[in-house]
Design a protein around this motif. Structure first.
Motif, PDB file in Angstrom:
ATOM      1  N   GLY A 200       1.309   7.197  11.564  1.00  0.00           N
ATOM      2  CA  GLY A 200       0.461   6.858  12.694  1.00  0.00           C
ATOM      3  C   GLY A 200      -0.998   7.278  12.488  1.00  0.00           C
ATOM      4  N   ALA A 201      -1.183   8.437  11.867  1.00  0.00           N
ATOM      5  CA  ALA A 201      -2.540   8.951  11.691  1.00  0.00           C
ATOM      6  C   ALA A 201      -3.369   8.071  10.764  1.00  0.00           C
ATOM      7  N   GLY A 202      -2.703   7.348   9.853  1.00  0.00           N
ATOM      8  CA  GLY A 202      -3.448   6.576   8.868  1.00  0.00           C
ATOM      9  C   GLY A 202      -3.525   5.101   9.178  1.00  0.00           C
TER      10      GLY A 202
ATOM     11  N   GLY B 174       0.805  -1.205   0.000  1.00  0.00           N
ATOM     12  CA  GLY B 174       0.000   0.000   0.000  1.00  0.00           C
ATOM     13  C   GLY B 174       0.840   1.259   0.000  1.00  0.00           C
ATOM     14  N   GLY B 175       0.145   2.399   0.195  1.00  0.00           N
ATOM     15  CA  GLY B 175       0.834   3.694   0.152  1.00  0.00           C
ATOM     16  C   GLY B 175       0.900   4.318   1.525  1.00  0.00           C
ATOM     17  N   ASP B 176       1.807   5.294   1.694  1.00  0.00           N
ATOM     18  CA  ASP B 176       1.910   5.992   2.977  1.00  0.00           C
ATOM     19  C   ASP B 176       1.144   7.316   2.920  1.00  0.00           C
ATOM     20  N   GLN B 177       1.468   8.261   3.823  1.00  0.00           N
ATOM     21  CA  GLN B 177       0.609   9.446   3.916  1.00  0.00           C
ATOM     22  C   GLN B 177       0.682  10.320   2.679  1.00  0.00           C
ATOM     23  N   LEU B 178       1.696  10.158   1.825  1.00  0.00           N
ATOM     24  CA  LEU B 178       1.766  10.919   0.581  1.00  0.00           C
ATOM     25  C   LEU B 178       1.547  10.013  -0.628  1.00  0.00           C
ATOM     26  N   GLY B 179       1.148   8.763  -0.381  1.00  0.00           N
ATOM     27  CA  GLY B 179       0.930   7.842  -1.475  1.00  0.00           C
ATOM     28  C   GLY B 179       2.211   7.228  -2.004  1.00  0.00           C
ATOM     29  N   ARG B 180       3.280   7.290  -1.223  1.00  0.00           N
ATOM     30  CA  ARG B 180       4.522   6.663  -1.654  1.00  0.00           C
ATOM     31  C   ARG B 180       4.477   5.174  -1.323  1.00  0.00           C
ATOM     32  N   ASP B 181       5.244   4.386  -2.086  1.00  0.00           N
ATOM     33  CA  ASP B 181       5.201   2.945  -1.928  1.00  0.00           C
ATOM     34  C   ASP B 181       5.844   2.527  -0.600  1.00  0.00           C
ATOM     35  N   VAL B 182       5.053   1.904   0.283  1.00  0.00           N
ATOM     36  CA  VAL B 182       5.549   1.531   1.608  1.00  0.00           C
ATOM     37  C   VAL B 182       6.682   0.513   1.505  1.00  0.00           C
ATOM     38  N   LEU B 183       6.512  -0.465   0.605  1.00  0.00           N
ATOM     39  CA  LEU B 183       7.517  -1.527   0.497  1.00  0.00           C
ATOM     40  C   LEU B 183       8.873  -0.955   0.082  1.00  0.00           C
ATOM     41  N   SER B 184       8.862  -0.047  -0.910  1.00  0.00           N
ATOM     42  CA  SER B 184      10.128   0.534  -1.365  1.00  0.00           C
ATOM     43  C   SER B 184      10.788   1.332  -0.260  1.00  0.00           C
ATOM     44  N   ARG B 185       9.988   2.101   0.464  1.00  0.00           N
ATOM     45  CA  ARG B 185      10.544   2.904   1.554  1.00  0.00           C
ATOM     46  C   ARG B 185      11.080   2.004   2.660  1.00  0.00           C
TER      47      ARG B 185
END
Lengths: 282, 296
Positions: free
Chosen positions: A240-242, A63-74
């Motif tokens: 955390g917020a999401g 999925g994506g993080d708070q800016l829609g960046r790829d969680v797995l890549s990060r």
């Protein structure tokens, strides 16, 4: 506190290879994945690929993080800096503590000074220390945290080495060397140091675990690495917020830190001989 | 030692670039205005003079005045008891949990329980509190919906219901219990090899009686010292856990004070924390002295 119970100063009996490998393998594997992670990442770490807090699946496996960046890549990018930092801290503290500890048992004045500093340092909870010193150096980022972690960790470590070395200082071979007029540097480095291998190894393991703790804590408090850097602890704080929308954005880095801490700790525990482990338990 | 620590904290804040006057300045305020307030706050006086004023007022219970003009004691009056409540609950649970687990594991040395306790306690103490918090949030709040995810503050500034304490306390307790269980277990193992415990074994006394009556008394000093050293990490961890659960403790005050370079507030928090830790360590020394004194 009582770090004097070292009954066997000489090198311990070697244990069979498989029994040592089993607890170390998970830690080694995890470190390998974290270090090679950036090469495996499918997306750049600062480009949005989905909508914010997108659910897992499709373009982004976690999925994506708070800016829609790829969680797995990060996630794959976030580990190497944390591990590298912790390694630097652990190596530095172990080296400093070993040197100072060896000299401390031979020089009562230095020994007392170390004891005083460690007693004072215990009154300052690490988190308060991080807050104070990291902000004394705004923009210091990771470097500031590394320095703080070294400062906070060294006094205890010196005390452990000194505790393990104290019984050695009164043994016959040291007294003989003193009587033959050897200087303190020779005594510390040539006579005492070689007998502390087990303690130093246990110390290094515990310091590494502690460094992971301190550095990730600083990351969580947003005092060390700054956004948009991909840092596991920072990811937990940012997303955390999401947590309701895409739990993976928080759970995945949480799992990563947890697994790292546990596996390294178990490895350190397995590497250290029982007597040294006892000595390292403050 | 408390004095030295506080002096170091004062000096550290002094080394920070920027000071309270510029950090609390309004946007568009001129250099003259900042200088005026710097004078008002006494920041143009040398640091040792201000430290002397602050430290001599300390015994009277006066922690000084913050950069925003509030008294530090008032600033800490509401959140500090909340943090102490959080830390103290976690401390008691840690002590009881570690003692129970350590005794349980020591009852059958190298048994299954012993090995499981050893492994889990080793694993637990490496976990940062915020990672435990995330796990708890997920398990107890999001999946099961048993507990509220954030703390709601009631009118008097304390958490609105006890259920909001459960997760922060657990997050603090779990890593510390791991560490202290190992200390209890190690202290009991040391005692197990002493002559009087071995004699009790040879006399055929039941394991429980040997553990509680013969091994435990000798292990008290090591256990007390170990548990006492948990105070610092517990207080520090509390600050972190508070931010995650939005708990009304000193964590929020501290974060604001650090951003404002507010020396008296930070020094006040450190003084309170350090005083608390000193008291607990002294108690541990007392236990040690009594135990050793009782056994000639």
């Amino acid at each position: 506190m009582t770090a004097t119970a070292v009954r066997r100063p000489a090198a311990p009996a070697r244990r069979s290879r498989p029994r040592i490998l089993a607890p170390i393998a998970p830690a080694a594997l995890l470190v390998l994945v974290a270090v090679t992670g950036p090469l495996l990442a499918a997306h750049p770490l600062d480009k949005p690929v989905t909508e914010p807090y997108a659910e897992a699946g499709g373009a982004a496996l976690l999925g994506g993080d708070q800016l829609g960046r790829d969680v797995l890549s990060r996630l794959l990018h976030g580990g190497s800096a944390l591990i590298g930092n912790a390694l630097i801290v652990a190596v530095t503290i172990t080296l400093l503590a070993t040197l100072l500890g060896c000299f401390a048992v031979l020089s009562p004045r230095l020994g007392r000074l170390v004891e005083r500093i460690a007693d004072t340092a215990i009154l300052l909870p690490p988190v308060l220390g991080i807050m104070l010193l990291a902000l004394a150096w705004p923009g210091g980022g990771r470097l500031a945290i590394t320095v703080v972690a070294i400062f906070l960790g060294t006094p205890y470590a010196v005390r452990i080495v000194a505790g393990a070395a104290a019984p050695l200082a009164t043994t016959g071979f040291i007294e003989a060397a003193t009587a033959s007029g050897e200087r303190i540097g020779h005594l510390a480095l040539r006579e005492i140091l070689p007998n502390l291998r087990a303690t130093v190894l246990a110390l290094f393991g515990l310091r590494f675990v502690d460094a992971v703790y301190v550095i990730s804590m600083a990351g969580f408090l947003q005092l060390g690495p700054q956004p948009p850097e991909a840092d596991w602890a920072l990811m937990i704080r940012e997303n955390g917020a999401g947590i309701l929308l895409n739990p993976w954005a928080v759970v995945a880095p949480g799992l990563a830190i947890g697994l790292l801490a546990i596996s390294v700790n178990l490895a350190a525990n397995a590497l250290a001989p029982a007597t040294a482990r006892r000595a390292a338990l403050r | 030692m408390l004095l030295v620590l506080l002096a170091v904290v004062f000096a550290a804040i002094e080394l920070l670039p920027g000071d309270a006057a510029s950090a609390t300045s309004e946007r568009g305020e001129g250099a003259a205005g900042v200088a005026a307030r710097r004078h008002l706050l006494g920041l143009d006086r040398p640091v040792w003079e201000r430290f002397w004023d602050w430290i001599t007022a300390l015994p009277t219970g006066d922690l000084g005045t913050s950069a925003r003009g509030e008294r530090v004691t008032d600033l800490l009056a509401d959140p500090l008891p909340n943090t102490v409540l959080l830390g103290a609950t976690a401390f008691v649970l840690t002590a009881l949990g570690a003692l129970a687990l350590g005794l349980w594991a020591a009852a059958r040395p190298r048994g299954t329980v012993d090995r499981i306790v050893d492994l889990t306690s080793t694993a637990a103490f490496a976990l940062p509190e915020f990672v435990v918090s995330v796990g708890l949030l997920l398990a107890l709040s999001l999946w099961t919906g048993w507990l509220p995810a954030a703390t709601v503050t009631s009118a008097d500034g304390s958490p609105a219901s006890w259920s909001m304490l459960v997760m922060p306390v657990l997050a603090l307790t779990i890593p510390q219990t791991g560490w202290n269980t190992r200390i209890v277990r190690a202290a009991l193992a040391d005692q197990a090899s002493t002559p009087h415990v071995e004699a009790a074994h040879l006399d055929g006394l039941p394991t429980r009686r040997i553990l509680l009556r013969h091994a435990l008394p000798g292990a008290w000093p090591a256990i007390a010292t170990g548990v006492a050293t948990a105070t610092g990490p517990l207080l520090g961890g509390a600050v972190v856990v508070e931010t995650l659960f939005n708990y009304p403790g000193i964590g929020a005050v501290l974060a604001g004070a650090v951003a404002d370079r507010d020396t008296p507030v930070i020094a006040g928090v450190v003084a309170c924390a350090a005083a608390l830790i000193t008291v607990v360590l002294l108690l541990a020394d007392l236990v040690r002295a009594r135990t050793l004194g009782a056994r000639p």
